[in-house]
Write an enzyme that holds these catalytic residues in place. Structure first.
Site, PDB file in Angstrom:
ATOM      1  N   GLU A  91       0.829  -1.195   0.000  1.00 55.59           N
ATOM      2  CA  GLU A  91       0.000   0.000   0.000  1.00 55.59           C
ATOM      3  C   GLU A  91       0.871   1.255   0.000  1.00 55.59           C
ATOM      4  O   GLU A  91       1.911   1.293   0.654  1.00 55.59           O
ATOM      5  CB  GLU A  91      -0.911   0.023   1.224  1.00 55.59           C
ATOM      6  CG  GLU A  91      -1.882  -1.145   1.283  1.00 55.59           C
ATOM      7  CD  GLU A  91      -2.631  -1.209   2.605  1.00 55.59           C
ATOM      8  OE1 GLU A  91      -2.711  -0.172   3.296  1.00 55.59           O
ATOM      9  OE2 GLU A  91      -3.131  -2.295   2.941  1.00 55.59           O
ATOM     10  N   CYS A 112       4.003  -6.016  15.522  1.00 55.36           N
ATOM     11  CA  CYS A 112       3.278  -5.149  16.451  1.00 55.36           C
ATOM     12  C   CYS A 112       1.847  -5.661  16.587  1.00 55.36           C
ATOM     13  O   CYS A 112       1.167  -5.888  15.576  1.00 55.36           O
ATOM     14  CB  CYS A 112       3.268  -3.711  15.947  1.00 55.36           C
ATOM     15  SG  CYS A 112       4.918  -3.008  15.734  1.00 55.36           S
ATOM     16  N   CYS A 115      -1.097  -3.956  14.703  1.00 54.79           N
ATOM     17  CA  CYS A 115      -0.866  -3.628  13.296  1.00 54.79           C
ATOM     18  C   CYS A 115      -1.283  -4.785  12.395  1.00 54.79           C
ATOM     19  O   CYS A 115      -0.829  -5.917  12.582  1.00 54.79           O
ATOM     20  CB  CYS A 115       0.614  -3.314  13.076  1.00 54.79           C
ATOM     21  SG  CYS A 115       1.050  -2.999  11.351  1.00 54.79           S
ATOM     22  N   SER A 183      10.846   6.060   9.422  1.00 51.87           N
ATOM     23  CA  SER A 183      10.113   5.636  10.617  1.00 51.87           C
ATOM     24  C   SER A 183      10.563   4.237  11.032  1.00 51.87           C
ATOM     25  O   SER A 183      10.628   3.325  10.209  1.00 51.87           O
ATOM     26  CB  SER A 183       8.607   5.634  10.334  1.00 51.87           C
ATOM     27  OG  SER A 183       7.883   5.158  11.452  1.00 51.87           O
ATOM     28  N   HIS A 208       5.349   4.064  21.885  1.00 53.83           N
ATOM     29  CA  HIS A 208       4.143   3.304  22.272  1.00 53.83           C
ATOM     30  C   HIS A 208       4.042   2.982  23.759  1.00 53.83           C
ATOM     31  O   HIS A 208       2.942   2.731  24.249  1.00 53.83           O
ATOM     32  CB  HIS A 208       4.003   2.016  21.463  1.00 53.83           C
ATOM     33  CG  HIS A 208       3.987   2.229  19.981  1.00 53.83           C
ATOM     34  ND1 HIS A 208       3.131   3.115  19.363  1.00 53.83           N
ATOM     35  CD2 HIS A 208       4.745   1.687  18.996  1.00 53.83           C
ATOM     36  CE1 HIS A 208       3.353   3.097  18.061  1.00 53.83           C
ATOM     37  NE2 HIS A 208       4.331   2.253  17.814  1.00 53.83           N
ATOM     38  N   ASN A 282      -7.026   2.980  15.154  1.00 52.91           N
ATOM     39  CA  ASN A 282      -8.099   2.882  14.155  1.00 52.91           C
ATOM     40  C   ASN A 282      -8.871   1.586  14.413  1.00 52.91           C
ATOM     41  O   ASN A 282      -8.532   0.529  13.900  1.00 52.91           O
ATOM     42  CB  ASN A 282      -7.491   2.888  12.747  1.00 52.91           C
ATOM     43  CG  ASN A 282      -8.547   2.909  11.657  1.00 52.91           C
ATOM     44  OD1 ASN A 282      -9.685   3.299  11.892  1.00 52.91           O
ATOM     45  ND2 ASN A 282      -8.163   2.503  10.461  1.00 52.91           N
ATOM     46  N   CYS A 325      -3.117   0.951   7.913  1.00 53.52           N
ATOM     47  CA  CYS A 325      -2.010   0.278   7.242  1.00 53.52           C
ATOM     48  C   CYS A 325      -2.195  -1.237   7.220  1.00 53.52           C
ATOM     49  O   CYS A 325      -2.361  -1.880   8.247  1.00 53.52           O
ATOM     50  CB  CYS A 325      -0.706   0.625   7.941  1.00 53.52           C
ATOM     51  SG  CYS A 325       0.736   0.031   7.046  1.00 53.52           S
TER      52      CYS A 325
END
Length: 345
Positions: A91, A112, A115, A183, A208, A282, A325
């Site tokens: 993506e 993660c 994720c 990142s 985090h 999200n 993501c």
């Protein structure tokens, strides 16, 4: 495919360094490879052998990456699902105000827990030419002035390809060095290599949690660097490049949104050359994790600001289309793997 393979193809058809640079710049701008200046035709600056060989080079580049679907969102972003030459999908995200988020791996090994990308594990690396092809594709849609390596994958686990792409974007790609954002969850190799680069990008570190044990739970296969050490490494790099570190904090209700965590952030970041990016999770209907209430997010922001930590809320682009993501790729994979009904006449 790495960018060196592309350059070798051009050399094989007779391109000199000056031609290779010009063709590369045209490609990265999303223009035809033989594009010249406004008043210049390709025959004025490209040798005949190069002009004759360019269609095959262009075909190879076009095969690197194919747009599968585009998903515009209300916030002005658009998620692009793209297929690589071997059929794997990644993506890219067109961001408001000229930004682009690119993927550096198919899947991710860090795992993660919040994720979607990490659930598939690492499938393969994305070559430097494939990373740059995401920029070339995006520039056919809109101008790109900033590129962030925050898409699928952990850039530190594909360091050579990512740094090759960054070097070219910061030169022939025409993007300011501080508008290139690397990142990472944190890796000592990053802090060794980035200061040595001619193009030194801005750095975003996924924090985090301020508690080492909880951070290991959330990022199970990240290098085990204590949060305090990670901040020290980030601070040294920020001072070197004279640009603040962005710390990323995916906010999970009941997990890392406690008062104790907020006080930990203040302890680690107050007085630092840093920005804290709070990213409310999200949430999806069947998630084990949830986004904190809006009122809680506002209280956290106010508390951190009042205590000397520059804080911004960064909502993931495309939340209204469930486009966090890895979510588009996961949905596409499910469709491809689903059994198909055969109509019987």
């Amino acid at each position: 495919m790495r960018i060196s393979d592309f350059h070798q193809q051009l050399a094989d058809i007779g391109a000199k360094p000056v031609h290779i640079g010009r063709i590369t710049r045209a490609w990265l701008q999303g223009r035809p490879l033989d594009a010249g200046t406004r008043h210049q035709k390709s025959e004025d600056f490209l040798p005949l052998s190069v002009r004759q060989g360019l269609p095959e080079v262009e075909r190879r580049l076009a095969a690197l990456l194919q747009l599968r679907s585009e998903h515009p969102a209300d916030d002005g972003s658009a998620r692009l699902l793209v297929a690589l030459e071997d059929g794997q999908m990644v993506e890219s995200v067109l961001l408001p105000r000229g930004g682009l988020c690119v993927s550096s791996q198919v899947g991710c090994a860090v795992g993660c827990v919040f994720c979607m990308t990490g659930k598939s594990g690492l499938l393969r690396q994305v070559g430097s030419a494939e990373i740059l092809a995401q920029v070339a594709l995006a520039r056919r849609f809109r101008p790109v002035k900033k590129v962030v390596f925050m898409g699928m994958g952990e850039p530190a686990h594909n360091l050579d390809n990512v740094l090759e792409a960054i070097d070219l974007l910061g030169t022939d790609g025409g993007i300011g060095h501080k508008n290139l954002v690397f990142s990472t969850v944190g890796d000592h190799r990053v802090f060794e290599r980035l200061p040595q680069q001619s193009v030194r990008p801005a750095l975003a570190l996924s924090l985090h949690s301020t508690h080492a044990a909880l951070r290991r739970e959330l990022l199970p296969r990240a290098p085990q660097i204590d949060p305090a050490e990670l901040v020290e490494l980030g601070e040294a790099y920020a001072r070197l490049v004279d640009y603040p570190i962005q710390y990323q904090w995916t906010l999970l209700a009941g997990i890392n949104d406690s008062q104790e965590e907020m006080d930990g952030i203040i302890r680690l970041l107050k007085g630092r050359f840093a920005i804290m990016n709070v990213i409310p999770y999200n949430s999806l209907d069947d998630d084990a994790y949830q986004r904190p209430a809006a009122e809680r997010i506002q209280r956290i922001m106010r508390y951190l600001h009042e205590n000397g930590v520059l804080t911004k809320v960064r909502n993931s682009a495309g939340q209204d289309i469930d486009g966090g993501c890895g979510q588009l790729r996961a949905r596409a994979e499910r469709v491809l793997k689903a059994p198909r009904k055969i109509a019987v006449g």
